[in-house]
Enzyme design. Structure first.
Site, PDB file in Angstrom:
ATOM      1  N   ASP A  54      29.874  33.636  46.114  1.00  0.00           N
ATOM      2  CA  ASP A  54      31.055  34.651  46.075  1.00  0.00           C
ATOM      3  C   ASP A  54      31.417  33.317  44.155  1.00  0.00           C
ATOM      4  O   ASP A  54      31.934  32.026  43.969  1.00  0.00           O
ATOM      5  CB  ASP A  54      32.135  34.547  45.598  1.00  0.00           C
ATOM      6  CG  ASP A  54      31.715  35.789  47.307  1.00  0.00           C
ATOM      7  OD1 ASP A  54      30.179  36.526  47.274  1.00  0.00           O
ATOM      8  OD2 ASP A  54      31.716  36.250  47.688  1.00  0.00           O
ATOM      9  N   THR A  55      31.625  33.799  43.120  1.00  0.00           N
ATOM     10  CA  THR A  55      32.137  33.215  41.661  1.00  0.00           C
ATOM     11  C   THR A  55      33.716  32.014  42.481  1.00  0.00           C
ATOM     12  O   THR A  55      33.516  31.286  42.011  1.00  0.00           O
ATOM     13  CB  THR A  55      32.545  34.389  40.767  1.00  0.00           C
ATOM     14  OG1 THR A  55      31.576  34.776  40.398  1.00  0.00           O
ATOM     15  CG2 THR A  55      33.655  33.456  39.201  1.00  0.00           C
TER      16      THR A  55
END
Length: 241
Positions: A54-55
């Site tokens: 995930d970012t």
């Protein structure tokens, strides 16, 4: 240059910073691709991310340096032949010190909340082992550092398992909170890909350990002792997803 944790002729493991997407966002902006040219390190081909973080998630990200390696690494992930640990911060303390969460997950979407993952009996199997490494604070202001060892790699698996299995979202998680002011003291979802290990039949095992993040320190936690390395299997029962 992004920090390199492991390097050989077919693989790189980088320490991906929080806030850097692996894929280009729809709205545009920086992403991992912008750094791939400098990560060639003398090779002609651009390296290719084998999996996704995930970012907001920092830590170990595996990149393949040629198509044959990418194919082998993809199969290792499909076969659950990759060992991983993650560190997470909860704005709560679980009732037990360790355990295993088995909650199948499915994706849903709505106009109001967008897409997210939920526990569903007919979803894809998801298994996470966990242990409490550290607790700080008192009363309703307690905070804990959790080490997860996921067996599967479903989208948002650890974030949903924390919420439903441990009773609290990860500190800073904007999707599976808010609970008890969960964004206080965190500028991102507090999840860190601590280690990764991938066995290879003809070469040494790929192992990498990402340093403890500075924002975890600012949240009041201290770096734990490195985890015991679990030797990943070369062949394992294939996962369906």
């Amino acid at each position: 240059m992004l920090p390199i944790l492991f390097e050989d002729g077919e693989a790189l493991v980088i320490d991906k910073p929080a806030g850097l997407p692996v894929d280009r966002p729809r709205r545009g902006g920086p992403c991992l691709f912008d750094h791939l040219d400098e990560l060639k390190l003398g090779f002609q081909r651009l390296p290719h991310a084998v999996h996704r973080l995930d970012t907001d998630t920092s830590g170990c990200l595996l990149l393949a340096r040629n198509p044959k390696a990418l194919k082998r690494f993809n199969k290792a992930f499909e076969d659950r032949a990759v060992s991983k640990t993650y560190l997470a911060v909860l704005d709560a303390v679980p009732a037990e010190n360790s355990g295993t969460i088995e909650l199948a997950l499915s994706k849903i979407s709505s106009a109001e909340k967008g897409w997210r993952m939920i526990a569903a009996k007919k979803g894809k199997p998801a298994i996470s082992h966990w242990e409490v490494l550290q607790t700080i604070g008192e009363g309703d202001k307690q905070r804990s550092l959790i080490r997860f060892r996921p067996e599967t790699g479903r989208t948002h698996q650890l974030r949903v398992h924390a919420l439903l299995g441990l009773g609290a979202p990860l500190l800073g998680d904007p999707v599976y909170g808010p609970v008890r002011g969960q964004n206080k003291g965190a500028g991102r979802t507090m999840l860190h890909a601590e280690t990764i290990g991938i066995a290879r039949s003809t070469k040494p095992t790929i192992t990498a350990h990402a340093p403890f993040p500075e924002d975890f320190v600012r949240a009041g936690l201290t770096a734990p002792a490195p985890p015991e390395v679990t030797e990943p299997a070369i062949n394992a029962e294939q996962d369906d997803g």
